[in-house]
Design an enzyme around this catalytic site. Structure first.
Site, PDB file in Angstrom:
ATOM      1  N   LYS A 115      39.035  46.956  43.460  1.00 31.87           N
ATOM      2  CA  LYS A 115      39.009  45.749  42.622  1.00 31.87           C
ATOM      3  C   LYS A 115      37.812  44.864  42.968  1.00 31.87           C
ATOM      4  O   LYS A 115      37.206  44.267  42.087  1.00 31.87           O
ATOM      5  CB  LYS A 115      40.329  44.976  42.735  1.00 31.87           C
ATOM      6  CG  LYS A 115      41.488  45.751  42.102  1.00 31.87           C
ATOM      7  CD  LYS A 115      42.694  44.906  41.776  1.00 31.87           C
ATOM      8  CE  LYS A 115      43.740  45.765  41.064  1.00 31.87           C
ATOM      9  NZ  LYS A 115      44.989  45.101  40.783  1.00 31.87           N
ATOM     10  N   LYS A 198      44.929  56.413  35.535  1.00 33.27           N
ATOM     11  CA  LYS A 198      46.356  56.071  35.458  1.00 33.27           C
ATOM     12  C   LYS A 198      46.614  55.042  34.350  1.00 33.27           C
ATOM     13  O   LYS A 198      45.753  54.209  34.059  1.00 33.27           O
ATOM     14  CB  LYS A 198      46.877  55.577  36.814  1.00 33.27           C
ATOM     15  CG  LYS A 198      46.559  54.145  37.165  1.00 33.27           C
ATOM     16  CD  LYS A 198      47.485  53.612  38.267  1.00 33.27           C
ATOM     17  CE  LYS A 198      47.324  52.101  38.366  1.00 33.27           C
ATOM     18  NZ  LYS A 198      48.360  51.404  39.060  1.00 33.27           N
ATOM     19  N   LYS A 201      48.241  48.335  33.530  1.00 36.57           N
ATOM     20  CA  LYS A 201      48.304  47.077  32.784  1.00 36.57           C
ATOM     21  C   LYS A 201      46.921  46.470  32.626  1.00 36.57           C
ATOM     22  O   LYS A 201      46.673  45.729  31.695  1.00 36.57           O
ATOM     23  CB  LYS A 201      49.137  46.063  33.568  1.00 36.57           C
ATOM     24  CG  LYS A 201      50.612  46.332  33.564  1.00 36.57           C
ATOM     25  CD  LYS A 201      51.298  45.231  34.385  1.00 36.57           C
ATOM     26  CE  LYS A 201      52.608  45.681  34.941  1.00 36.57           C
ATOM     27  NZ  LYS A 201      52.985  44.983  36.151  1.00 36.57           N
TER      28      LYS A 201
HETATM   29  P1  ATP Z   1      47.433  47.342  37.658  1.00 36.45           P
HETATM   30  O1  ATP Z   1      47.035  48.729  37.299  1.00 36.45           O
HETATM   31  O2  ATP Z   1      46.863  46.291  36.777  1.00 36.45           O
HETATM   32  O3  ATP Z   1      47.293  47.050  39.120  1.00 36.45           O
HETATM   33  P2  ATP Z   1      49.971  48.346  37.262  1.00 36.45           P
HETATM   34  O4  ATP Z   1      50.032  48.731  35.844  1.00 36.45           O
HETATM   35  O5  ATP Z   1      49.680  49.382  38.296  1.00 36.45           O
HETATM   36  O6  ATP Z   1      48.954  47.196  37.375  1.00 36.45           O
HETATM   37  P3  ATP Z   1      51.834  47.113  39.034  1.00 36.45           P
HETATM   38  O7  ATP Z   1      52.585  45.856  38.845  1.00 36.45           O
HETATM   39  O8  ATP Z   1      50.724  47.122  40.012  1.00 36.45           O
HETATM   40  O9  ATP Z   1      51.293  47.616  37.633  1.00 36.45           O
HETATM   41  O10 ATP Z   1      52.837  48.296  39.368  1.00 36.45           O
HETATM   42  C1  ATP Z   1      54.217  48.242  39.315  1.00 36.45           C
HETATM   43  C2  ATP Z   1      54.795  49.568  39.760  1.00 36.45           C
HETATM   44  O11 ATP Z   1      54.522  50.567  38.787  1.00 36.45           O
HETATM   45  C3  ATP Z   1      54.212  50.096  41.079  1.00 36.45           C
HETATM   46  O12 ATP Z   1      55.238  50.596  41.901  1.00 36.45           O
HETATM   47  C4  ATP Z   1      53.276  51.175  40.654  1.00 36.45           C
HETATM   48  O13 ATP Z   1      53.136  52.166  41.641  1.00 36.45           O
HETATM   49  C5  ATP Z   1      53.934  51.706  39.399  1.00 36.45           C
HETATM   50  N1  ATP Z   1      52.942  52.226  38.479  1.00 36.45           N
HETATM   51  C6  ATP Z   1      51.950  51.527  37.867  1.00 36.45           C
HETATM   52  N2  ATP Z   1      51.231  52.311  37.063  1.00 36.45           N
HETATM   53  C7  ATP Z   1      51.778  53.539  37.140  1.00 36.45           C
HETATM   54  C8  ATP Z   1      51.484  54.797  36.518  1.00 36.45           C
HETATM   55  N3  ATP Z   1      50.512  54.930  35.665  1.00 36.45           N
HETATM   56  N4  ATP Z   1      52.260  55.852  36.827  1.00 36.45           N
HETATM   57  C9  ATP Z   1      53.288  55.730  37.697  1.00 36.45           C
HETATM   58  N5  ATP Z   1      53.619  54.581  38.318  1.00 36.45           N
HETATM   59  C10 ATP Z   1      52.878  53.498  38.044  1.00 36.45           C
END
Ligand code: ATP
Ligand code: LTN
Length: 335
Positions: A115, A198, A201
């Site tokens: 980041k 991946k 968000k």
């Molecule tokens: P960002 O990518 O903006 O950091 P995020 O979409 O990863 O956000 P988080 O709030 O960081 O969202 O993650 C919440 C949970 O969802 C965490 O336990 C993370 O490991 C899981 N997670 C997020 N994206 C994925 C994905 N693409 N596949 C599986 N698990 C995910």
């Protein structure tokens, strides 16, 4: 009090909707663990401050996250559901964790490195650097033995274990050493438009993200436009066919079929039929959940009652750990 093992996990309210990756990689396990474990789940609003959200949005997103968690199956009667900032012990223990973490050790966290590399060190807030120590505090306050998260959080869990061991060895046995509870299959869901990245968000474009709160038509369109390959057979091969493999992972996770059974469902069929079936499974799965979340959001008094009770239950455990921690370190309680 129960004799069940504790689990704790958190999710950031950085968006109005969770996506399919959040559900399959994290929340699905949270729901499953609430009966076998003494489960604590929090919406980590303080962590979300590292992305400088707009105040009105943060309020909305925090409540929307709570509503979605309940709609997805967390039952406030069977688990402790709360908002991180409602339990001040999280910040208090985070400072203790910061005083135990080496600067180099924190600098090696890949989430921070990625980041900060994107925005440059001058624009990277210190909160992003200390983010893993606040996360360690979240976990250790509850003496959690397991932490259900997606694969991307493995390194933060390792750091939490190191910090807990370091504290116990330096001062006194105070913390349970947690382990990650990381699923292999379905642990990582990929972006529909870029199936090597991946689903996230914070992706630049929303076109590859399946959001729980989006209208069914929007998600159907996104799935039907998912990037695939030039072959014709619906088979699982993450290297050669990342797009199709990602859709197969989603289909199999939501139907509880194995990948082999899922492949068999589409033998002799084309990509068009396959995508249509995946879209239907996803949309039908989310339809009642979205409706329930909207219904909960319509009744803020009820939601606030749940959150007050959750914070009270959480605080009871957290304050005891904080007191033991301070005592072990020689911090004098107010007389
Ligand atoms: P960002 O990518 O903006 O950091 P995020 O979409 O990863 O956000 P988080 O709030 O960081 O969202 O993650 C919440 C949970 O969802 C965490 O336990 C993370 O490991 C899981 N997670 C997020 N994206 C994925 C994905 N693409 N596949 C599986 N698990 C995910
Ligand atoms: N860093 C995690 C969210 C998170 C968390 C936690 C997860 C904050 N505190 C405690 C498990 C336990 C993330 O970005 N997914």
């Amino acid at each position: 009090m129960t004799n069940k093992d504790r689990v704790l996990s958190g999710i950031q309210p950085t968006h109005e909707s969770f996506h399919l990756g959040n559900y399959l990689g994290a929340v699905k396990q949270w729901v499953e663990l609430q009966d076998s474990h003494d489960a604590f789940y929090c919406v980590v609003d303080l962590h979300a401050l590292t992305t400088s959200p707009d105040p009105a949005k943060l309020r909305k997103q925090t409540l929307s996250s709570v509503a979605q968690l309940i709609a997805l199956g967390l039952d406030p009667e069977r688990c402790t559901l709360f908002i991180q900032s409602h339990v001040p012990a999280h910040n208090q223990l985070a400072w203790v964790m910061e005083c135990l973490t080496g600067f180099g050790e924190a600098s090696r966290m890949t989430q921070f490195k990625d980041k900060s590399a994107k925005s440059g060190t001058d624009r990277t807030v210190v909160g992003l650097f200390t983010y893993p120590m606040l996360m360690a505090a979240d976990i250790l306050l509850y003496q959690a033995s397991q932490v259900p998260v997606g694969e991307d959080q493995r390194q933060h869990i390792e750091l939490t274990r190191d910090l807990a061991q370091r504290f116990n060895a330096t001062y006194k046995e105070t913390f349970t050493i947690p382990s990650g509870y990381i699923l292999k299959a379905g642990a990582k869901i990929y972006d529909l438009q870029d199936p090597t990245a991946k689903m996230s968000k914070s992706a630049e474009s929303p076109s590859g993200i399946i959001d729980l709160m989006d209208a069914p038509e929007v998600n159907i369109k996104k799935i039907k436009s998912a990037v695939t390959d030039t072959e014709r057979d619906v088979s699982f091969d993450e290297k050669k066919k990342p797009g199709i493999s990602n859709l197969l992972t989603i289909y199999s996770a939501l139907t509880n079929k194995s990948i082999k059974e899922s492949e068999a469902d589409f033998s002799g069929k084309g990509y068009g039929d396959f995508k249509g079936a995946v879209a239907e499974v996803v949309v039908e799965f989310f339809r009642p959940i979205r409706a329930k979340a909207l219904e909960l959001l319509d009744d803020p008094t009820h939601l606030n009652k749940i959150l007050t009770l959750g914070a009270e239950k959480a605080e009871e455990v957290a304050n005891k750990t904080l007191k033991d921690t301070y005592d072990a370190m020689g911090i004098i309680p107010r007389a």
